[in-house]
Design a protein around this motif. Structure first.
Motif, PDB file in Angstrom:
ATOM      1  N   SER A 254     -34.679 -40.534 -89.824  1.00 22.44           N
ATOM      2  CA  SER A 254     -35.177 -39.504 -88.923  1.00 22.44           C
ATOM      3  C   SER A 254     -35.725 -40.170 -87.674  1.00 22.44           C
ATOM      4  O   SER A 254     -36.185 -41.305 -87.719  1.00 22.44           O
ATOM      5  CB  SER A 254     -36.275 -38.690 -89.609  1.00 22.44           C
ATOM      6  OG  SER A 254     -36.769 -37.703 -88.748  1.00 22.44           O
ATOM      7  N   THR A 255     -35.667 -39.431 -86.575  1.00 22.41           N
ATOM      8  CA  THR A 255     -36.185 -39.975 -85.323  1.00 22.41           C
ATOM      9  C   THR A 255     -37.559 -39.396 -85.004  1.00 22.41           C
ATOM     10  O   THR A 255     -38.530 -40.127 -84.918  1.00 22.41           O
ATOM     11  CB  THR A 255     -35.224 -39.679 -84.166  1.00 22.41           C
ATOM     12  OG1 THR A 255     -35.002 -38.265 -84.093  1.00 22.41           O
ATOM     13  CG2 THR A 255     -33.912 -40.392 -84.349  1.00 22.41           C
TER      14      THR A 255
ATOM     15  N   ASP B  63     -37.894 -34.058 -87.376  1.00 25.11           N
ATOM     16  CA  ASP B  63     -37.424 -32.691 -87.591  1.00 25.11           C
ATOM     17  C   ASP B  63     -36.042 -32.604 -88.235  1.00 25.11           C
ATOM     18  O   ASP B  63     -35.695 -31.595 -88.820  1.00 25.11           O
ATOM     19  CB  ASP B  63     -37.422 -31.911 -86.281  1.00 25.11           C
ATOM     20  CG  ASP B  63     -36.476 -32.498 -85.246  1.00 25.11           C
ATOM     21  OD1 ASP B  63     -36.075 -33.659 -85.401  1.00 25.11           O
ATOM     22  OD2 ASP B  63     -36.145 -31.790 -84.280  1.00 25.11           O
ATOM     23  N   THR B  64     -35.260 -33.645 -88.156  1.00 25.40           N
ATOM     24  CA  THR B  64     -33.890 -33.609 -88.651  1.00 25.40           C
ATOM     25  C   THR B  64     -33.577 -34.892 -89.408  1.00 25.40           C
ATOM     26  O   THR B  64     -33.998 -35.975 -89.008  1.00 25.40           O
ATOM     27  CB  THR B  64     -32.899 -33.466 -87.476  1.00 25.40           C
ATOM     28  OG1 THR B  64     -33.264 -32.334 -86.692  1.00 25.40           O
ATOM     29  CG2 THR B  64     -31.482 -33.295 -87.964  1.00 25.40           C
ATOM     30  N   ARG B  65     -32.793 -34.740 -90.480  1.00 23.53           N
ATOM     31  CA  ARG B  65     -32.298 -35.902 -91.213  1.00 23.53           C
ATOM     32  C   ARG B  65     -30.914 -36.265 -90.667  1.00 23.53           C
ATOM     33  O   ARG B  65     -30.073 -35.406 -90.501  1.00 23.53           O
ATOM     34  CB  ARG B  65     -32.168 -35.590 -92.704  1.00 23.53           C
ATOM     35  CG  ARG B  65     -33.486 -35.500 -93.411  1.00 23.53           C
ATOM     36  CD  ARG B  65     -33.269 -35.141 -94.879  1.00 23.53           C
ATOM     37  NE  ARG B  65     -34.510 -35.248 -95.602  1.00 23.53           N
ATOM     38  CZ  ARG B  65     -34.825 -36.247 -96.408  1.00 23.53           C
ATOM     39  NH1 ARG B  65     -33.960 -37.204 -96.642  1.00 23.53           N
ATOM     40  NH2 ARG B  65     -35.989 -36.280 -97.028  1.00 23.53           N
ATOM     41  N   TYR B  66     -30.724 -37.543 -90.427  1.00 27.98           N
ATOM     42  CA  TYR B  66     -29.435 -38.058 -89.990  1.00 27.98           C
ATOM     43  C   TYR B  66     -28.941 -39.045 -91.038  1.00 27.98           C
ATOM     44  O   TYR B  66     -29.720 -39.585 -91.811  1.00 27.98           O
ATOM     45  CB  TYR B  66     -29.555 -38.764 -88.636  1.00 27.98           C
ATOM     46  CG  TYR B  66     -30.028 -37.868 -87.527  1.00 27.98           C
ATOM     47  CD1 TYR B  66     -29.138 -37.050 -86.845  1.00 27.98           C
ATOM     48  CD2 TYR B  66     -31.369 -37.845 -87.148  1.00 27.98           C
ATOM     49  CE1 TYR B  66     -29.568 -36.238 -85.814  1.00 27.98           C
ATOM     50  CE2 TYR B  66     -31.811 -37.037 -86.127  1.00 27.98           C
ATOM     51  CZ  TYR B  66     -30.911 -36.232 -85.460  1.00 27.98           C
ATOM     52  OH  TYR B  66     -31.342 -35.421 -84.443  1.00 27.98           O
TER      53      TYR B  66
ATOM     54  N   GLU C 294     -30.440 -42.031 -95.317  1.00 28.96           N
ATOM     55  CA  GLU C 294     -30.852 -41.036 -94.343  1.00 28.96           C
ATOM     56  C   GLU C 294     -32.019 -41.575 -93.533  1.00 28.96           C
ATOM     57  O   GLU C 294     -32.845 -42.337 -94.034  1.00 28.96           O
ATOM     58  CB  GLU C 294     -31.242 -39.728 -95.038  1.00 28.96           C
ATOM     59  CG  GLU C 294     -30.049 -39.037 -95.669  1.00 28.96           C
ATOM     60  CD  GLU C 294     -30.401 -37.684 -96.238  1.00 28.96           C
ATOM     61  OE1 GLU C 294     -31.566 -37.467 -96.646  1.00 28.96           O
ATOM     62  OE2 GLU C 294     -29.497 -36.830 -96.277  1.00 28.96           O
TER      63      GLU C 294
END
Length: 106
Positions: A75-76, A79-82, A73
């Motif tokens: 993050s950029t 705020d969000t996990r990709y 995983e």
């Protein structure tokens, strides 16, 4: 030493070598994920990769290879996990992919 004993020792040695190689590929998968994340300007989360799938596949370099799919995983902007994935065919890195992600807007 008898033939059955030698066979057992050979199989144990082969199993140990396979586990050793698998552990080394796991470390290489982490390094590939970290390097790719840095190159793309994202942050690798949890400092780990997870083995998701192992299977036998036909290989261009040999008759067959063990294909290992690892997942991680990233993050950029926090705020969000990709999700991302690393695929090895045998000992060779096949691909590193990142899920589409949003970037910071100025």
């Amino acid at each position: 030493m008898t033939i059955p004993e030698l066979t057992v020792y050979f199989l144990l040695a082969a199993l140990a070598a396979l586990i050793w190689q698998h552990t080394a590929i796991g470390r290489r998968a982490y390094g590939a994920a970290k390097q790719h994340a840095e190159k793309q300007g994202v942050v690798l989360l949890d400092q780990s990769v997870i083995l998701k799938r192992v299977r036998l596949v036909k290989s261009r370099h040999s008759l067959f290879a063990i294909e290992r799919h690892f997942q991680f995983e990233f993050s950029t902007i926090g705020d969000t996990r990709y999700r991302g994935s690393v695929v090895f065919n045998g000992p060779r890195l096949h691909k590193v992919e990142l899920q589409p992600f949003k970037t910071e807007q100025l």
